[in-house]
Design a protein around this motif. Structure first.
Motif, PDB file in Angstrom:
ATOM      1  N   SER A   1       0.776  -1.242   0.000  1.00 25.42           N
ATOM      2  CA  SER A   1       0.000   0.000   0.000  1.00 25.42           C
ATOM      3  C   SER A   1       0.806   1.289   0.000  1.00 25.42           C
TER       4      SER A   1
ATOM      5  N   ILE B   1       0.332   6.542   1.006  1.00 25.01           N
ATOM      6  CA  ILE B   1      -0.425   5.339   1.353  1.00 25.01           C
ATOM      7  C   ILE B   1      -1.578   5.299   0.361  1.00 25.01           C
ATOM      8  N   GLU B   2      -1.498   4.342  -0.554  1.00 21.98           N
ATOM      9  CA  GLU B   2      -2.392   4.319  -1.711  1.00 21.98           C
ATOM     10  C   GLU B   2      -3.296   3.094  -1.651  1.00 21.98           C
ATOM     11  N   ILE B   3      -4.556   3.327  -1.298  1.00 20.62           N
ATOM     12  CA  ILE B   3      -5.549   2.259  -1.206  1.00 20.62           C
ATOM     13  C   ILE B   3      -6.811   2.758  -1.900  1.00 20.62           C
TER      14      ILE B   3
ATOM     15  N   ARG C   1     -11.541   0.367   3.178  1.00 16.91           N
ATOM     16  CA  ARG C   1     -10.262  -0.221   3.609  1.00 16.91           C
ATOM     17  C   ARG C   1      -9.228   0.878   3.864  1.00 16.91           C
ATOM     18  N   ARG C   2      -9.230   1.935   3.029  1.00 18.13           N
ATOM     19  CA  ARG C   2      -8.296   3.048   3.218  1.00 18.13           C
ATOM     20  C   ARG C   2      -8.511   3.703   4.586  1.00 18.13           C
TER      21      ARG C   2
ATOM     22  N   THR D   1      -7.304   1.351   7.322  1.00 14.50           N
ATOM     23  CA  THR D   1      -5.840   1.229   7.327  1.00 14.50           C
ATOM     24  C   THR D   1      -5.186   2.491   7.878  1.00 14.50           C
TER      25      THR D   1
ATOM     26  N   SER E   1      -2.505  10.276   4.410  1.00 17.19           N
ATOM     27  CA  SER E   1      -2.141   9.397   3.296  1.00 17.19           C
ATOM     28  C   SER E   1      -0.902   9.885   2.551  1.00 17.19           C
TER      29      SER E   1
ATOM     30  N   TYR F   1       2.623  -2.230   9.906  1.00 16.78           N
ATOM     31  CA  TYR F   1       3.115  -2.194   8.526  1.00 16.78           C
ATOM     32  C   TYR F   1       4.611  -2.487   8.551  1.00 16.78           C
TER      33      TYR F   1
END
Length: 195
Positions: A42, A94-96, A101-102, A105, A144, A176
């Protein structure tokens, strides 16, 4: 000698930039190719340099159309991300795609900006978050987009700059714990940020 600071004189007048915008973006895109590193599922690091920050400032002025009055604020924002000769600097994202879910997370990744590291020659270089603002909320939610500096000693620079040196980029965050070995082309490109 690599330039370390953008000045207003480096920023093209808007008509000049617009005329050659496609070429400027293509040129910097080629530079960025070996400055991008995925760590885990992610997060992607984008290692910055004078050229990437020059394009960022040009694009901000182009998009926001603030003219010369906008330039000083953009220089203040982006100059700290140009490596100073004894560090590497990066934006990590942080790429979701999935919004649920983003949100979940990001809520579990508070403090991740302090958990990034590079390991080279048996030594670990801890990342230092850009101090312009808090990027983790009081509730522990991570932003993010994060900005981090990796300060090196002369010995660590020498180890990093050795061709084919194994360099590991990762996180020590409890939620993470991912790492990756930098490809040689990336290590060689980033080594140009020193000196």
């Amino acid at each position: 000698m690599t330039k370390r600071v953008l000045t207003a004189a480096d920023i093209l007048p808007m008509e000049d930039y617009t005329r050659n915008r496609t070429e400027h973006r293509r040129r910097v895109s080629l530079k960025k190719r070996n400055r991008r590193v995925a760590v885990g599922p992610s997060i992607t690091f984008y290692f910055e340099c004078f050229e990437t920050m020059w394009l960022q400032v040009q694009e901000m002025v182009y998009i926001e159309k603030g003219g010369a009055e906008q330039v000083p604020g953009e220089l203040e924002a982006y100059n700290p991300l140009i490596p100073n000769g004894s560090e590497l600097t990066a934006t990590f994202m942080i790429e979701i795609d999935d919004p649920i879910r983003r949100k979940r997370t990001l809520a579990s990744l508070g403090g991740i900006e302090d958990a990034a590291f590079l390991r080279v020659g048996g030594e670990t270089i801890g990342g230092i978050a850009e101090a312009d603002q808090d990027r983790t909320t009081a509730e522990g939610k991570a932003s993010s987009v994060q900005f981090v500096h990796f300060p090196f000693t002369p010995e660590q620079i020498a180890a990093f700059s050795t061709p084919n040196a194994e360099v590991v980029l990762g996180f020590s965050h409890p939620h993470y714990r991912h790492m990756t070995v930098l490809p040689e082309a990336v290590r060689a490109e980033l080594a140009t940020d020193f000196g």
